[in-house]
Design an enzyme around this catalytic site. Structure first.
Site, short mmCIF file in Angstrom:
data_model
loop_
_atom_site.label_atom_id
_atom_site.label_comp_id
_atom_site.label_asym_id
_atom_site.label_seq_id
_atom_site.Cartn_x
_atom_site.Cartn_y
_atom_site.Cartn_z
N ASP A 183 39.29 42.57 37.03
CA ASP A 183 40.36 43.44 36.53
C ASP A 183 39.90 44.09 35.22
O ASP A 183 40.05 45.30 35.01
CB ASP A 183 41.62 42.59 36.30
CG ASP A 183 42.86 43.44 36.09
OD1 ASP A 183 42.75 44.68 36.16
OD2 ASP A 183 43.93 42.86 35.85
N ASP A 221 38.06 48.30 34.54
CA ASP A 221 38.61 49.31 33.62
C ASP A 221 37.54 49.74 32.63
O ASP A 221 37.45 50.90 32.26
CB ASP A 221 39.84 48.78 32.87
CG ASP A 221 41.13 49.14 33.60
OD1 ASP A 221 41.07 49.34 34.83
OD2 ASP A 221 42.18 49.22 32.95
N TYR A 263 45.81 35.02 39.20
CA TYR A 263 46.95 35.85 39.62
C TYR A 263 47.83 35.15 40.65
O TYR A 263 48.96 35.55 40.87
CB TYR A 263 46.45 37.18 40.20
CG TYR A 263 45.82 38.05 39.15
CD1 TYR A 263 44.64 37.65 38.53
CD2 TYR A 263 46.41 39.23 38.75
CE1 TYR A 263 44.06 38.42 37.55
CE2 TYR A 263 45.82 40.01 37.77
CZ TYR A 263 44.64 39.60 37.17
OH TYR A 263 44.07 40.35 36.20
N ASP A 275 31.01 37.60 29.58
CA ASP A 275 30.96 38.23 28.26
C ASP A 275 29.71 39.10 28.13
O ASP A 275 29.77 40.22 27.60
CB ASP A 275 31.05 37.19 27.13
CG ASP A 275 30.33 35.90 27.45
OD1 ASP A 275 29.98 35.67 28.62
OD2 ASP A 275 30.08 35.10 26.53
N LYS A 303 31.72 32.63 34.54
CA LYS A 303 31.74 32.00 33.22
C LYS A 303 31.38 30.53 33.45
O LYS A 303 32.15 29.60 33.15
CB LYS A 303 33.14 32.17 32.59
CG LYS A 303 33.26 31.72 31.16
CD LYS A 303 32.57 32.66 30.18
CE LYS A 303 32.69 32.12 28.77
NZ LYS A 303 31.81 32.82 27.81
#
Ligand code: NAD
Length: 365
Positions: A247, A251, A141, A223, A191
């Site tokens: 992020d 959700d 970001y 994942d 990751k």
């Protein structure tokens, strides 16, 4: 206690839900003898309309002078032009940066009476009680370069994932500390099989682990974490991860809580001398323009965010719990906004839900 709280209602349902959170804070002030002074300021689309700037200098001054900031939401179709020089979301990023809030905490604890509003099997959601900590000021970001350009094969674009050791270390430390105060399990999500930033992240997590021997640290690839959040959500206590992974995973985690209208968040800065942290508190949902100003928004996520404000920025734990208990009580008594109601169940509006929670706070022993 005297405290100054900056209120940034923003756009859409932001003003609807912030109004109800202020009711809860006023009830707490009355019940516990505190004095909260509110300073309201503009952010997002309404700030763009009024001043041409999504984060005007007056707003910056207001938030910097406050002990904590309570935000509604920003954005809406009116300001959606992707070619615009300034957009509501820029105001939000600027606000986070100004406050130095590097960690976003999202507690997920589905209330028993709304458990059947989640699309998952109710037994999977049984006992779920965890917090996701998302790094908020680094990664994709903010990394540079981040741009579109012309290359030899035509249009191309680049974003950069960058993390420095102090940026990773401070958010991991918050994770270990929070885990230590809870069930003592920290899940670090990365990751590391692909990304260099993740390998550094994992290395630093392992180094810090020696300072927190009572905390059990596990590493999970992002994942797999996406899968486990649905398969075995009750196994988590504290999850800590970088900006982009956080992020997305938060959700996903919101689905467990039944409704977007039930998920609060706290974004925290480095602690000051007294151990309290300046913070930004907001529901995770957006401005929901489809229901703005119609008494349909569920204010609970914002009221719970106000409870987090009391806990993390003002150090008022009993007061925070009083709000949380009042919410539990009101839901247990059957109050439902439209997003929580099953077909045929009676529904109450935003203001009525806020009134009931404020009344339960005043009644609390
Ligand atoms: P949204 O969260 O605003 O709404 C998604 C759906 O959930 C809608 O159907 C909405 O009615 C419902 N919903 C959201 N909050 C609710 C509540 N408290 N009670 C009942 N129902 C609720 O997401 P979106 O529609 O994708 O985005 C709308 C606008 O909000 C966009 O402009 C987006 O950029 C912005 N946004 C802002 C933030 C923020 O301010 N932090 C976050 C996400 C989206």
């Amino acid at each position: 206690m005297r405290a100054t709280i900056a209120l940034l209602p923003g756009d859409g349902i932001g003003p609807d839900v912030v109004r109800e959170a202020v009711k809860a804070l006023d009830a707490i002030a009355q019940r516990f003898g505190h004095q909260f002074e509110y300073r309201q300021a503009l952010i997002g689309g309404c700030a763009l309309d009024a001043t041409g700037n999504s984060f005007p200098p007056e707003t910056e001054q207001t938030v910097l002078a406050a002990d904590a900031v309570l935000l509604g939401a920003v954005g809406g179709p009116k300001w959606d032009d992707p070619r615009a020089a300034d957009r509501p979301e820029r105001g939000l990023l600027a606000l986070r940066k100004t406050l130095g809030v590097f960690a976003n905490l999202r507690p997920v604890r589905p209330h028993p009476v709304v458990r059947d509003t989640t699309p998952l099997k109710p037994e999977l959601v049984e006992g779920v009680d965890f917090v996701v900590i998302r790094e908020l000021l680094g990664g994709l970001y903010f990394g540079q370069p981040s741009e579109r350009r012309m290359g030899p094969a035509g249009r191309e674009a680049v974003d950069t994932m960058f993390y420095s050791e102090p940026e990773i270390r401070r958010v991991l430390r918050l994770g270990f500390e929070l885990a230590r105060s809870r069930r003592k399990k920290l899940t670090s999500v990365d990751k590391a099989n692909i990304l260099a930033t993740s390998r550094l992240w994992r290395e630093l997590a392992n180094e810090l682990a020696s300072e927190y021997p009572e905390v059990q640290l596990e590493h999970v690839l992002v994942d797999a974490a996406a899968m486990y959040l649905i398969q075995r959500p009750a196994s988590f206590d504290v999850i800590v991860t970088e900006n982009m992974f956080g992020d997305i995973l938060t959700d996903e985690a919101a689905v467990l809580a039944g409704s977007m209208g039930m998920m609060p968040s706290a974004s925290l800065a480095e602690p000051t001398n007294g151990g309290v942290r300046r913070g930004l508190y907001e529901p995770i949902h957006g401005s929901a323009p489809d229901i703005a100003g119609q008494e349909k928004a569920n204010p609970i996520a914002t009221i719970q965010s106000a409870a987090l404000l009391l806990r993390y920025s003002l150090g008022l734990e009993a007061e925070a719990r009083t709000i949380e208990t009042a919410i539990d009580e009101v839901l247990a008594a059957g109050a439902r906004t439209a997003d929580l109601a099953r077909p045929g169940e009676p529904v109450i509006g935003t203001k009525a839900m806020g009134d009931r929670i404020a009344a339960a706070i005043i009644r609390a022993r």
